[in-house]
Design an enzyme around this catalytic site. Structure first.
Site, short mmCIF file in Angstrom:
data_model
loop_
_atom_site.label_atom_id
_atom_site.label_comp_id
_atom_site.label_asym_id
_atom_site.label_seq_id
_atom_site.Cartn_x
_atom_site.Cartn_y
_atom_site.Cartn_z
CE LYS A 209 -4.13 1.86 2.47
NZ LYS A 209 -4.85 2.21 3.89
CB SER B 21 -8.25 4.09 2.91
OG SER B 21 -6.95 3.41 3.42
CB SER C 53 -8.41 0.67 5.83
OG SER C 53 -9.79 2.53 6.31
#
EC number: 6.3.5.7
Length: 483
Positions: free
Chosen positions: A76, A151, A175
């Site tokens: 990420k 996210s 998330s």
């Protein structure tokens, strides 16, 4: 090869069925071909990946046989990666190349993983849909008109579309678990402090926690083994031995006590999701688990408490992005004040600005006691509810999300509606507990996830329950059409 799980890749590499370089080149080609539909990557690190794959093959030839050696993953884009853009999905950091690796990145690199790139995300991890990214929305491979969750939506979409077997994500209020549920993956948020946050660009420091996204609990166990452990550079990282997560996967569920909070099954939950959750409970009962109803009476206060605490911490953490030292700087500022105002106004997107302003307000003189202090008291009540529940049960089970993945843009004009999608995941972050989401079926062709929560440092228990469930179901094996 792209259909192989991480565990199958480990076995294939050990058996010399294929090399890491062959696998890496296959997946890079697949990313180049398919990711334009998804927008799941911000950066693809082709040269680095091939060099790491060759190095992994050389280590295997020399007799090294670690389970992650040569396995392709992605990070990420808020984990710092030396010499590679680390953007946090924001214009503010579009030109930022980290001068060091985050601890999670370096630990996985030492284990021999191959980094294919950095995945798209909501700007500074603020969002539930992966629509706030400076680089555009990520699309859900199960239906390209729908969101993948956020996210960590880029990480989730990439794994769901079989672009790679596993990725890192972060979970501040759900998330990792929420996008896992919306894309038919297994996602694990470890206990707060189990995985180092050093080099992970902060949103809300007391809530953020890194963890894995993969297709199976077995794969998450391999990833967590590589990520977890004490780090002296992170003052919130806990010095607790890391167990062998893979060794406990096949333990019996006979007598396992599962708690179903009555608050999870009230108004607001799609009844079709509720039916699938109950079906998953029946499967676990067949495996020997015992189910009982419990209560988490302060759960209803979780969202208001979270949306005071998280923005308050964000307003503090993001104050460093001022246009002076690194990151975006406005052109031709008239003076220092103009530099601050315009750099931040132009560098941050609307959702980030909204949360910074809410946080600054909650921490301001006259409002600190009324908002922030009260939210922290609620946080303690929520933790106490969980501790009371865990006196009677071993795990808590419920839906991961109240609704299916919604259409891209459907909630853009109603931020509160998007915030409510985190109602079942937020409380684990407020209490610091480990949580896992696993595939539980489909409604209208869209995935549904079931969430498991356990006491502190019981990630092995969560992985055990999920693995045994996945041995008797096949939801996790299903792939989206076209991928």
């Amino acid at each position: 090869m792209h259909q192989l799980t991480l565990a199958e890749i480990a076995r294939g590499l050990a058996d010399k069925s294929f090399s890491s370089e062959e696998l890496t080149r296959t997946l890079l080609e697949r990313i180049n071909q398919l990711d334009p539909q998804l927008n799941s990557f911000i950066s693809v690190t082709e040269e680095l990946a091939i060099s790491q794959a060759r190095a992994a093959d050389a280590r295997r030839a020399a007799g090294d046989n670690g389970p992650l050696l040569g396995a392709p993953i992605a990070h990420k884009d808020l984990f710092c990666t030396q010499g590679i853009r680390t953007s946090c999905g924001s214009k503010m950091l579009d030109n930022f190349k980290a001068p060091y690796d985050a601890t999670v990145v370096s630990k996985l690199a030492e284990a021999g993983t191959v980094t294919l790139g950095k995945t798209n995300m909501d700007e500074f991890a603020m969002g539930s849909a992966n629509e706030s990214s400076h680089y555009g929305a990520v699309k859900n491979p199960w239906n390209l008109e729908h969101v993948p969750g956020g996210s960590s939506g880029g990480s989730a979409a990439a794994v769901a579309a079989r672009l790679l077997p596993a990725t890192t994500g972060t979970d501040t209020g759900g998330s990792i678990r929420q996008p896992a549920a919306l894309t038919n993956l297994t996602g694990l948020k470890p206990t707060y402090g189990r995985v180092s946050r050093w080099g992970m660009i902060a949103y809300a420091s007391s809530l953020d926690q890194g963890g894995p996204l993969a297709r199976t609990a077995e794969d998450c166990a391999l990833m967590l083994q590589g990520m977890a452990g004490f780090d002296a550079k992170d003052s919130t990282c806990i010095d607790e031995p890391v167990p062998d997560y893979s060794a406990a996967l096949n333990g019996s569920l006979e007598g396992l006590r599962i708690g179903l909070p009555k608050e999870y099954f009230g108004a607001g939950l799609d009844p079709r999701i509720a039916d699938l959750i109950q079906a998953s409970v029946k499967e676990l009962e067949k495996l020997g688990a015992v189910v009982k109803e419990i209560s988490l009476p302060n759960m209803q206060h979780g969202i208001p408490a979270y949306y005071v605490i998280a923005p308050a911490e964000a307003s503090s953490n993001l104050s460093r992005f001022d246009g002076v030292r690194f990151g975006y700087r406005c052109e031709n500022p008239a003076d220092l004040t103009d530099l601050y105002k315009r750099s931040r106004g132009e560098g941050f997107g609307p959702e980030v600005q909204r949360r910074i302003m809410v946080g600054a307000y909650a921490l301001s003189a006259g409002y600190y006691d009324a908002y922030y202090l009260q939210a922290q008291k609620i946080r303690r009540l929520i933790k106490n509810d969980f501790m009371t529940a865990f006196n009677d049960v071993d795990v808590i089970l419920g839906p991961t999300t109240p609704n299916l993945a919604w259409k891209i843009g459907a909630k853009n004009n109603d931020p509160v509606a998007a915030y409510l999608e985190d109602v079942y995941t937020i409380t684990a972050n407020l209490a610091g507990l480990p949580g896992l989401s696993m595939p539980a079926g489909f409604v209208d062709g869209l995935p549904v996830g079931v969430q498991l929560l356990a006491p502190y440092f019981q990630e092995g228990r969560l992985l055990n329950v999920a693995h045994r469930y996945q041995q008797v179901t096949d939801w996790h094996t299903r792939a989206p059409n076209g991928f």
